[in-house]
Design a protein around this motif. Structure first.
Motif, PDB file in Angstrom:
ATOM      1  N   THR A   1       0.781  20.370 124.848  1.00 40.10           N
ATOM      2  CA  THR A   1       1.234  19.837 123.420  1.00 40.10           C
ATOM      3  C   THR A   1       1.944  21.219 122.838  1.00 40.10           C
ATOM      4  O   THR A   1       2.001  21.539 121.354  1.00 40.10           O
TER       5      THR A   1
ATOM      6  N   SER B   1      -6.706   7.321 112.854  1.00 39.57           N
ATOM      7  CA  SER B   1      -7.942   8.432 112.952  1.00 39.57           C
ATOM      8  C   SER B   1      -9.117   7.784 113.038  1.00 39.57           C
ATOM      9  O   SER B   1      -9.357   7.158 112.520  1.00 39.57           O
TER      10      SER B   1
ATOM     11  N   ARG C   1      -6.220  17.954 121.682  1.00 39.18           N
ATOM     12  CA  ARG C   1      -5.322  17.682 120.085  1.00 39.18           C
ATOM     13  C   ARG C   1      -6.510  18.099 119.393  1.00 39.18           C
ATOM     14  O   ARG C   1      -6.206  17.522 117.955  1.00 39.18           O
TER      15      ARG C   1
ATOM     16  N   ALA D   1       1.388  16.778 115.923  1.00 38.32           N
ATOM     17  CA  ALA D   1       2.532  15.891 115.017  1.00 38.32           C
ATOM     18  C   ALA D   1       3.520  15.898 115.678  1.00 38.32           C
ATOM     19  O   ALA D   1       4.303  17.671 115.451  1.00 38.32           O
ATOM     20  N   GLU D   2       4.470  15.260 115.244  1.00 35.86           N
ATOM     21  CA  GLU D   2       5.976  15.838 115.948  1.00 35.86           C
ATOM     22  C   GLU D   2       6.000  15.823 114.601  1.00 35.86           C
ATOM     23  O   GLU D   2       7.365  17.121 114.418  1.00 35.86           O
ATOM     24  N   GLU D   3       6.193  15.643 113.652  1.00 29.12           N
ATOM     25  CA  GLU D   3       6.437  16.312 112.029  1.00 29.12           C
ATOM     26  C   GLU D   3       5.547  17.666 111.724  1.00 29.12           C
ATOM     27  O   GLU D   3       3.795  16.819 112.075  1.00 29.12           O
ATOM     28  N   ARG D   4       5.736  17.779 110.348  1.00 21.53           N
ATOM     29  CA  ARG D   4       5.110  19.031 109.896  1.00 21.53           C
ATOM     30  C   ARG D   4       4.684  18.312 108.624  1.00 21.53           C
ATOM     31  O   ARG D   4       5.239  17.651 107.502  1.00 21.53           O
TER      32      ARG D   4
ATOM     33  N   PRO E   1      -4.337  11.983 111.347  1.00 27.57           N
ATOM     34  CA  PRO E   1      -4.140  10.639 111.946  1.00 27.57           C
ATOM     35  C   PRO E   1      -3.863   9.839 110.805  1.00 27.57           C
ATOM     36  O   PRO E   1      -5.258   9.747 110.828  1.00 27.57           O
TER      37      PRO E   1
ATOM     38  N   LYS F   1      -5.998  16.895 113.636  1.00 28.92           N
ATOM     39  CA  LYS F   1      -6.332  17.074 114.693  1.00 28.92           C
ATOM     40  C   LYS F   1      -5.161  18.086 114.803  1.00 28.92           C
ATOM     41  O   LYS F   1      -4.457  18.493 113.744  1.00 28.92           O
TER      42      LYS F   1
ATOM     43  N   TYR G   1       5.124  20.894 120.283  1.00 27.00           N
ATOM     44  CA  TYR G   1       4.807  19.865 118.998  1.00 27.00           C
ATOM     45  C   TYR G   1       4.243  21.044 117.665  1.00 27.00           C
ATOM     46  O   TYR G   1       3.270  22.008 118.273  1.00 27.00           O
ATOM     47  N   SER G   2       4.020  20.688 116.962  1.00 29.32           N
ATOM     48  CA  SER G   2       3.148  21.348 115.171  1.00 29.32           C
ATOM     49  C   SER G   2       2.095  21.714 115.683  1.00 29.32           C
ATOM     50  O   SER G   2       0.829  20.254 116.193  1.00 29.32           O
TER      51      SER G   2
ATOM     52  N   HIS H   1      -3.517  18.198 110.814  1.00 29.74           N
ATOM     53  CA  HIS H   1      -2.938  17.002 110.174  1.00 29.74           C
ATOM     54  C   HIS H   1      -4.189  15.899 110.541  1.00 29.74           C
ATOM     55  O   HIS H   1      -4.842  15.955 111.259  1.00 29.74           O
TER      56      HIS H   1
END
Length: 200
Positions: free
Chosen positions: A103, A116, A60, A126-129, A113, A123, A106-107, A111
């Motif tokens: 993965t 981090s 990731r 992420a579950e959202e974009r 985090p 990475k 997921y997107s 992104h």
């Protein structure tokens, strides 16, 4: 009404003053095009790819390949407006066009985090974009740099992306002010077997 006019004026000014991003063949970078992101100068390792770091069970984390012969993984570079080409200073999405099966739900977009653990590692998964958080800027006549912009409304929030070597010797792509990773963009030719795309 005034707000809309001001926003349009700002966009037109940015469009007029921005440079067109060029690939290694001297062609304009296409909005939605697929490219390898390579170091601008030889002897500095290979292209960008994915690996597992720390407790990750799937690759990731965006890293630079050690081998100068590796192009890394191809990415799609796009910007929300319906415009044909990419220019410097625009907010863009960067995403790998193929990712490991673990993965895939997921997107695949880049992104950073909030938790981090190394200067803000880039990475995927992420579950959202998170749209439009990156920019391409001209660094020299022969090179560009990537930037991360946590606030799309403020140029002052943008920070350089560079390479940091962690304890596992991974060359992570991270937020690194003042020491940017200088890059070029090489057009990627689609192939039939996605398994042939390399992962570190």
């Amino acid at each position: 009404m005034k707000t809309a006019i001001l926003a349009l004026s700002f966009f037109l000014f940015a469009f007029a003053t921005a440079d067109t991003v060029l690939d290694t063949d001297g062609n304009r970078l296409l909005n939605g095009g697929i490219y390898y992101i390579l170091p601008a100068f030889r002897g500095m390792g290979g292209g960008l790819a994915l690996t597992r770091v720390g407790r990750e069970t799937c690759p990731r984390t965006v890293v630079q390949s050690f081998s100068e012969l590796s192009n890394g993984l191809p990415v799609r570079i796009s910007t929300p407006p319906r415009i044909a080409i990419i220019r410097t200073g625009w907010n863009v999405d960067i995403e790998f066009i193929t990712v490991p099966a673990c993965t895939s739900k997921y997107s695949s977009a880049w992104h950073i985090p909030e938790d981090s653990d190394l200067e803000g590692s880039v990475k995927i998964g992420a579950e959202e974009r998170f749209q439009g958080k990156f920019r391409i800027e001209k660094a020299s006549e022969d090179a560009y740099k990537l930037m991360y912009c946590p606030s799309s409304s403020s140029d002052e929030s943008c920070r350089d992306l560079g390479i940091a070597i962690d304890e596992e010797r991974n060359r992570r792509l991270v937020v690194k002010d003042g020491n940017p990773f200088l890059v070029r963009f090489k057009k990627a030719t689609p192939i039939q077997d996605p398994e042939k795309w390399s992962i570190v």
